[in-house]
Design a protein around this motif. Structure first.
Motif, PDB file in Angstrom:
ATOM      1  N   GLY A   9       9.660  32.571  26.908  1.00 38.91           N
ATOM      2  CA  GLY A   9       8.393  32.770  26.222  1.00 38.91           C
ATOM      3  C   GLY A   9       7.908  34.203  26.326  1.00 38.91           C
ATOM      4  N   PRO A  10       7.823  34.773  27.527  1.00 43.27           N
ATOM      5  CA  PRO A  10       7.396  36.159  27.657  1.00 43.27           C
ATOM      6  C   PRO A  10       8.308  37.146  26.926  1.00 43.27           C
ATOM      7  N   ALA A  11       9.619  36.910  26.929  1.00 45.13           N
ATOM      8  CA  ALA A  11      10.537  37.809  26.226  1.00 45.13           C
ATOM      9  C   ALA A  11      10.278  37.779  24.725  1.00 45.13           C
ATOM     10  N   ASP A  12      10.019  36.597  24.191  1.00 44.34           N
ATOM     11  CA  ASP A  12       9.693  36.493  22.766  1.00 44.34           C
ATOM     12  C   ASP A  12       8.398  37.225  22.456  1.00 44.34           C
ATOM     13  N   ARG A  13       7.435  37.155  23.361  1.00 45.99           N
ATOM     14  CA  ARG A  13       6.163  37.847  23.132  1.00 45.99           C
ATOM     15  C   ARG A  13       6.351  39.359  23.182  1.00 45.99           C
ATOM     16  N   ILE A  14       7.259  39.841  24.018  1.00 44.82           N
ATOM     17  CA  ILE A  14       7.560  41.269  24.049  1.00 44.82           C
ATOM     18  C   ILE A  14       8.170  41.707  22.717  1.00 44.82           C
ATOM     19  N   GLU A  16       7.717  40.343  19.816  1.00 46.24           N
ATOM     20  CA  GLU A  16       6.638  40.334  18.836  1.00 46.24           C
ATOM     21  C   GLU A  16       5.741  41.560  19.019  1.00 46.24           C
ATOM     22  N   ALA A  17       5.495  41.954  20.248  1.00 48.38           N
ATOM     23  CA  ALA A  17       4.675  43.141  20.503  1.00 48.38           C
ATOM     24  C   ALA A  17       5.346  44.389  19.931  1.00 48.38           C
ATOM     25  N   VAL A  18       6.656  44.496  20.097  1.00 48.80           N
ATOM     26  CA  VAL A  18       7.391  45.634  19.532  1.00 48.80           C
ATOM     27  C   VAL A  18       7.241  45.653  18.013  1.00 48.80           C
ATOM     28  N   ARG A  19       7.386  44.496  17.383  1.00 49.92           N
ATOM     29  CA  ARG A  19       7.232  44.424  15.923  1.00 49.92           C
ATOM     30  C   ARG A  19       5.847  44.910  15.503  1.00 49.92           C
ATOM     31  N   GLN A  20       4.821  44.497  16.234  1.00 52.77           N
ATOM     32  CA  GLN A  20       3.459  44.889  15.895  1.00 52.77           C
ATOM     33  C   GLN A  20       3.240  46.386  16.065  1.00 52.77           C
ATOM     34  N   LEU A  21       3.844  46.981  17.094  1.00 51.68           N
ATOM     35  CA  LEU A  21       3.697  48.412  17.317  1.00 51.68           C
ATOM     36  C   LEU A  21       4.309  49.216  16.169  1.00 51.68           C
ATOM     37  N   PRO A  56      15.283  39.136  22.106  1.00 57.29           N
ATOM     38  CA  PRO A  56      14.864  38.604  23.414  1.00 57.29           C
ATOM     39  C   PRO A  56      15.935  38.703  24.487  1.00 57.29           C
ATOM     40  N   GLU A  57      17.197  38.520  24.114  1.00 49.09           N
ATOM     41  CA  GLU A  57      18.259  38.535  25.120  1.00 49.09           C
ATOM     42  C   GLU A  57      18.510  39.932  25.685  1.00 49.09           C
ATOM     43  N   GLN A  58      17.941  40.971  25.068  1.00 52.76           N
ATOM     44  CA  GLN A  58      18.094  42.325  25.580  1.00 52.76           C
ATOM     45  C   GLN A  58      17.067  42.663  26.660  1.00 52.76           C
ATOM     46  N   VAL A  59      16.093  41.800  26.857  1.00 51.48           N
ATOM     47  CA  VAL A  59      15.052  42.034  27.857  1.00 51.48           C
ATOM     48  C   VAL A  59      15.582  41.637  29.232  1.00 51.48           C
ATOM     49  N   ALA A  60      15.470  42.529  30.199  1.00 48.90           N
ATOM     50  CA  ALA A  60      15.979  42.274  31.548  1.00 48.90           C
ATOM     51  C   ALA A  60      14.859  41.808  32.472  1.00 48.90           C
TER      52      ALA A  60
END
Length: 220
Positions: A9-14, A16-21, A56-60
């Motif tokens: 869930g948090p990775a997906d939100r990250i 989405e945050a990148v897309r918004q930026l 999402p899978e790129q988030v560590a």
């Protein structure tokens, strides 16, 4: 190691945050940024340094001690673990940290000038004071981390810092709030630079913050 269920869930939100930026137009030409999200008192999620097209899978998952616990980070990304970790340790209520090279905000960082709070979105999104400047040090170095620690101590209510000769660092309760503040800061920096050409920006009148909070409370 497979992804643990609590991190998706948090990775997906990250992501989405990148897309918004990017959609908001606050990113640098290179698209360089790094975003993190707290998982608990020992771990947080962290992106690689270039986030255009992030998945999402790129988030560590990394520890506050600097160890990569799940996933992979390039050496250039690993350098900034300490920059994020120091914010989470200093601010227990912070849930997300975003670092960008947003052009107008970075202009203030390069000039070593705090960004004044003179636009209403800054009042609304939690930065009702000038954004302070952190003294320069190589990215992720002990010098940089100590300087961030000192500024967070000296400015206990700031939700952002300018990294001298580097860029912007914003922190908030979650990624959505941090994105809002990055956008508000970049817009405010653009307005400050534009206003300088027509005589300079003007401070809010006394009581502006209380008035904005009262207005927000009426519709909450």
């Amino acid at each position: 190691m497979t992804d643990s269920p609590d991190t998706r869930g948090p990775a997906d939100r990250i992501v989405e945050a990148v897309r918004q930026l990017f959609e908001a137009g606050v990113m640098s030409h290179s698209g360089h940024a790094n975003l993190s999200a707290r998982l608990d008192d020992e771990r947080f999620l962290l992106t690689p340094g270039f986030v255009r097209g992030l998945r999402p899978e790129q988030v560590a998952t990394v520890g506050h001690d600097g160890r990569v616990l799940d996933g992979e980070l390039q050496s250039s990304s690993a350098e900034i673990i300490a920059m994020h970790g120091v914010v989470y340790r200093a601010r227990p209520r912070v849930g997300a940290v975003i670092h960008t090279h947003s052009p107008a905000a970075t202009a203030f960082a390069v000039a070593h000038r705090p960004l004044p709070c003179r636009t209403e979105p800054l009042l609304r999104f939690g930065q009702a004071e000038p954004v302070p400047v952190v003294a320069w040090g190589p990215r992720g170095s002990d010098v940089s981390v100590r300087s961030i620690t000192e500024v967070l101590r000296d400015h206990p209510t700031t939700s952002a810092v300018l990294l001298a000769n580097h860029g912007l660092m914003v922190f908030g309760p979650d990624t959505a709030a941090a994105v809002q503040l990055v956008t508000a800061i970049e817009e405010s920096a653009e307005a400050e630079l534009a206003a300088a050409a027509i005589g300079g920006a003007v401070d809010f009148p006394a009581g502006a913050l209380a008035a904005v909070r009262a207005s927000m409370a009426r519709v909450a």
